[in-house]
Design an enzyme around this catalytic site. Structure first.
Site, PDB file in Angstrom:
ATOM      1  CB  CYS A  26       5.569   8.863   2.050  1.00 52.72           C
ATOM      2  SG  CYS A  26       4.233   7.688   2.150  1.00 52.72           S
TER       3      CYS A  26
ATOM      4  CG  HIS B 191       5.190   3.580   0.437  1.00 54.59           C
ATOM      5  ND1 HIS B 191       4.552   4.501   1.229  1.00 54.59           N
ATOM      6  CD2 HIS B 191       4.191   2.834  -0.133  1.00 54.59           C
ATOM      7  CE1 HIS B 191       3.245   4.342   1.154  1.00 54.59           C
ATOM      8  NE2 HIS B 191       2.992   3.337   0.328  1.00 54.59           N
TER       9      HIS B 191
END
Length: 590
Positions: free
Chosen positions: A83, A144
């Protein structure tokens, strides 16, 4: 009747004015108003988990409806199979290695809210360009990509420092530690090793103490005290971070303010949906960009009671169906506010589904269809080929399927172009605008070569040989599956990018994805007459690509990716970091 030069000049002037007016009116008619943008990115969703991509056990009517009313991309590629780098590429339109978001270590994602790594402030996101174009910009959901650089309040990596005017969501990513019911997900093997060494030191102290008190052997108290202090410091050095992951990483923020620490998983889905709906309603009279970065369908698969047990695919299917319901709620709001024909909607996943995600014999990860591999697996199709759907009624055709190579990095130039912005000229942009392909004005993607990295290691290259209509794929490195025929790295938890867990191929493994999309039958000089010329051409493209790379600070280096207490976001006085302002806010409104 005679016409003078003066009469002729007047006629020419009138004709000129008439032509100018016609051109002006034409430009007014042909230049539609700037569209709104709703970009939805799922987390760990496999391409085979959606009905319109072949799933017949999980119900996704709203996502399928998007595809029916828009364009479905069947060769849509993520820029990384995990990710953090993939999302950096999505936002910037650049391979993560260009921004320092590709790792040279085993840790390929950011590990902490309290680390100093993240998306560099000098990178340009599509949110920043659209904000400059007068758009209202918001990110709801997962980030993130870092928070702080040098202090716990500098917010240098924060979404608000990358063009988003509003942020509500999780600055990190959802983990098993956030729920506290499963095995730890964050470097479980490292934690097991740290705990084992702690136990060994503890047993050593007890042995020394027992020997001293029973006079079995002679040992100085000074040695016992030193070993005890060393063991205590060793334990504190790792447990202070890993032992409190729920408090350090599982937090929710509104702009710069922490609203929940740790987060309340029972309310996360409803709160995110409310924030997204509220943003659309507040900005319906001005152009807006809403990036909805879903926590679904990452483990631990937080699912509300209403959806538990509803699917035929267990908890994972329940979570996918809840995600589809969230998409449907947003589509309802878009329709209700009369924004359907003026909103460009994009749906995709950040990478493929996790093959290794299990709880006992129950699979908790996605299905990547016919494609080999999954999350974390460098260049295999299962980890990088993702669903990609675009809808914009009136501007794009409906029910169209495009099988040309496209990338999630293409969203950057596409969105910037449609918003009237200019793609940065001072850096390499790897994405290509999708608009001509989506509108059908061109037949082929602009992508000739696509490079598939695992961290900083180039694992594979895709060559779109347009004159032959062939998609070649060369693998220079592939992970070693353990067990060997399992199609995953179950013994490691996630496949590595280098070292003893990887096989290097020279010459590379070559596949013709046009004929073998599952990458089951590697070609050779015996089976493919063009083998040498194809691998040579791809090798030349790799050399040309590497010349465009420039050294940049590594955001995922060991120093940048270690927990630093002084950078830890905290809603109290560190280390007493806990609060629930969302519940208090709800109580105050009653």
């Amino acid at each position: 009747m005679k016409f003078t030069r003066e009469d002729s000049g007047k006629k020419m002037s009138c004709l000129s004015i008439w032509l100018i007016l016609c051109l002006f009116l034409r430009s007014c008619v042909s230049s539609p108003p700037k569209p709104n943008f709703l970009l939805i990115l799922a987390d760990d969703l496999g391409i085979g988990d959606v009905g319109c991509y072949g799933n017949d056990t999980i119900r996704t009517p709203h996502i399928d409806g998007l595809a029916k009313e828009g364009v479905r991309l069947t060769q849509h590629i993520a820029a990384a199979a995990v990710c953090t780098p993939s999302r950096a590429a999505f936002l910037t339109g650049r391979y993560p290695i260009r921004s320092g978001m590709a790792s040279s270590t085993e840790r390929r994602i950011l590990f902490w809210n309290g680390c100093s790594g993240g998306l560099p402030p000098n990178e340009t996101t599509f949110a920043r360009v659209l904000h400059q174009q007068g758009y209202s910009t918001a990110l709801v959901g997962k980030w993130h990509l870092g928070v702080n650089c040098k202090s716990h309040r500098d917010h240098c990596h924060h979404p608000l420092n990358h063009g988003f005017e509003y942020f509500y969501g999780m600055s990190f990513t959802i983990l098993n530690e956030c729920q506290g019911t499963d095995d730890p997900e964050l470097a479980k093997s490292s934690q097991d090793t740290y705990w084992l060494y702690t136990q060994i030191i503890f047993i050593a102290v007890l042995t020394l103490l027992f020997g001293k008190l029973t006079h079995l052997f002679s040992v100085k108290w000074k040695i016992i005290v030193c070993v005890t202090i060393f063991g205590l410091l060793y334990f504190l050095s790792w447990f202070s971070s890993y032992g409190f992951t729920k408090y350090w990483n599982c937090i929710m923020m509104r702009n710069h303010e922490i609203t929940e620490q740790p987060m309340n998983l029972d309310k996360t889905t409803s709160n995110m949906l409310k924030e997204a709906v509220s943003f659309i309603e507040r900005n319906k009279h001005r152009p807006f960009l809403l990036f909805l970065s879903l926590l679904h369908v990452h483990t631990p698969l937080i699912t509300t009671k209403e959806f538990l047990g509803r699917s035929r695919h267990g908890l994972y299917g329940d979570n996918v169906e809840e995600m589809d319901w969230m998409v449907g709620r947003l589509l309802d709001v878009i329709d209700k506010e009369g924004l359907k024909n003026t909103t460009f909607i994009y749906f995709a996943s950040d990478h493929g589904g996790s093959v290794e995600a299990h709880r006992g014999n129950v699979r908790l990860g996605g299905w990547n269809g016919i494609y080999k591999g999954g999350k974390g697996m460098g260049g295999w199709e299962g980890g990088i080929r993702v669903p990609g759907i675009v809808r914009w009624p009136g501007a794009l055709p409906a029910g169209i399927v495009i099988s040309e190579p496209t990338s999630i990095m293409d969203i950057f130039p596409t969105v910037v172009h449609l918003a009237g912005g200019i793609v940065p000229q001072d850096r390499v942009i790897d994405g290509r605008t999708l608009l001509p392909l989506l509108q059908g004005t061109v037949q082929h993607s602009e992508h000739e070569f696509m490079f598939h990295y695992c961290g900083v290691v180039l694992h594979a290259v895709r060559w779109h040989q347009k004159d032959r209509g062939t998609i070649w794929k060369a693998h220079y490195a592939t992970p070693l599956f353990k067990p060997e025929d399992s199609g995953a790295c179950f013994e490691r938890g996630i496949c590595p990018c280098f070292g003893d867990g990887v096989t290097h191929h020279d010459p590379p493994l070559l596949f013709d994805l046009s004929q073998d999309p599952s990458e089951e039958n590697p070609l050779s000089t015996d089976t493919e007459p063009l083998f040498d010329s194809v691998t040579k051409r791809i090798g030349k493209a790799v050399e040309e690509h590497r010349k465009t790379l420039t050294p940049v600070p590594q955001q995922l280096s060991p120093y940048n990716n270690v927990w630093k207490p002084w950078l830890q976001p905290c809603c109290g006085t560190f280390p007493f970091c806990w609060c629930d302002k969302e519940t208090k806010k709800a109580d105050d409104t009653l």
